[in-house]
Design a protein around this motif. Structure first.
Motif, PDB file in Angstrom:
ATOM      1  N   LYS A 135      -3.488  -3.512  -4.253  1.00 28.00           N
ATOM      2  CA  LYS A 135      -3.982  -3.295  -2.891  1.00 28.00           C
ATOM      3  C   LYS A 135      -5.008  -4.357  -2.509  1.00 28.00           C
ATOM      4  O   LYS A 135      -5.001  -4.859  -1.383  1.00 28.00           O
ATOM      5  CB  LYS A 135      -4.576  -1.899  -2.758  1.00 28.00           C
ATOM      6  N   ASP A 178       0.878   4.046  -2.903  1.00 28.74           N
ATOM      7  CA  ASP A 178       0.568   5.430  -2.556  1.00 28.74           C
ATOM      8  C   ASP A 178       1.714   6.367  -2.923  1.00 28.74           C
ATOM      9  O   ASP A 178       1.488   7.529  -3.270  1.00 28.74           O
ATOM     10  CB  ASP A 178       0.241   5.548  -1.067  1.00 28.74           C
ATOM     11  N   ARG A 179       2.940   5.872  -2.864  1.00 26.62           N
ATOM     12  CA  ARG A 179       4.123   6.679  -3.230  1.00 26.62           C
ATOM     13  C   ARG A 179       4.108   7.020  -4.709  1.00 26.62           C
ATOM     14  O   ARG A 179       4.536   8.093  -5.118  1.00 26.62           O
ATOM     15  CB  ARG A 179       5.389   5.889  -2.868  1.00 26.62           C
ATOM     16  N   SER A 215      -3.080  -0.506  -9.603  1.00 24.31           N
ATOM     17  CA  SER A 215      -2.864  -0.125  -8.200  1.00 24.31           C
ATOM     18  C   SER A 215      -3.960  -0.701  -7.321  1.00 24.31           C
ATOM     19  O   SER A 215      -3.692  -1.238  -6.242  1.00 24.31           O
ATOM     20  CB  SER A 215      -2.841   1.400  -8.063  1.00 24.31           C
ATOM     21  N   ARG A 225      -6.301   7.140  -9.250  1.00 23.36           N
ATOM     22  CA  ARG A 225      -6.778   5.756  -9.311  1.00 23.36           C
ATOM     23  C   ARG A 225      -6.266   5.088 -10.580  1.00 23.36           C
ATOM     24  O   ARG A 225      -6.270   5.681 -11.648  1.00 23.36           O
ATOM     25  CB  ARG A 225      -8.299   5.721  -9.305  1.00 23.36           C
ATOM     26  N   PRO A 240      -1.536   9.541  -6.160  1.00 26.55           N
ATOM     27  CA  PRO A 240      -2.873   9.398  -5.583  1.00 26.55           C
ATOM     28  C   PRO A 240      -3.964   9.032  -6.597  1.00 26.55           C
ATOM     29  O   PRO A 240      -5.060   8.650  -6.211  1.00 26.55           O
ATOM     30  CB  PRO A 240      -3.147  10.776  -4.989  1.00 26.55           C
ATOM     31  N   GLU A 259       0.828  -1.208   0.000  1.00 25.81           N
ATOM     32  CA  GLU A 259       0.000   0.000   0.000  1.00 25.81           C
ATOM     33  C   GLU A 259       0.863   1.259   0.000  1.00 25.81           C
ATOM     34  O   GLU A 259       0.568   2.219  -0.719  1.00 25.81           O
ATOM     35  CB  GLU A 259      -0.942  -0.003   1.194  1.00 25.81           C
TER      36      GLU A 259
END
Length: 133
Positions: free
Chosen positions: A105, A91-92, A101, A97, A95, A87
């Motif tokens: 997750k 996130d790095r 990704s 969508r 942000p 996660e």
């Protein structure tokens, strides 16, 4: 004389050897545990482990059962740390969508669920065997 590994110039940590490498690796591992402690789910699992790992000695009938009981609890914590790492890496990246990704997750979360179900199954079987006889 051996040449340094190709990634040594990008990561000087790769040049460490022996006790220095072990010392620094231990420090990084402790930093990871401290970072994990900042996550609610890991904190809950760690607190449960404080109770369940000693309880495994009472519930387990032999060293194999004790190892399975305690190991299943520790496995949940390991998978939670890996899920948190996934996660954090996602996130790095950013942000926004993205399907991949989200899949990463979701798969990390599914891994935690499977580890929890495994632990519950092992504990249920051991408790039934221990106290039903």
């Amino acid at each position: 004389m051996t040449s340094p590994p190709p990634d040594a110039f990008a990561n000087p940590q790769k040049l460490r050897r022996g006790l220095s490498r072990i010392w620094h690796a231990t420090g990084y591992s402790l930093q990871g545990l401290r970072a994990g402690w900042g996550e609610t789910a890991f904190r809950q699992e760690a607190l449960a482990a404080i109770v369940l790992v000693p309880l495994a000695v009472y519930v387990g009938r032999d060293w194999v059962q004790i190892a399975l009981l305690a190991g299943s609890v520790v496995l949940v914590m390991i998978v939670e740390l890996l899920n948190t790492a996934i996660e954090a890496a996602i996130d790095r990246i950013g942000p926004e969508r993205h399907e991949l990704s989200g899949r990463a997750k979701d798969m990390g979360s599914a891994a935690v669920l499977l580890a929890l179900l495994l632990a519950v199954g092992i504990w249920t079987a051991a408790i039934v065997q221990r106290f039903a006889a």
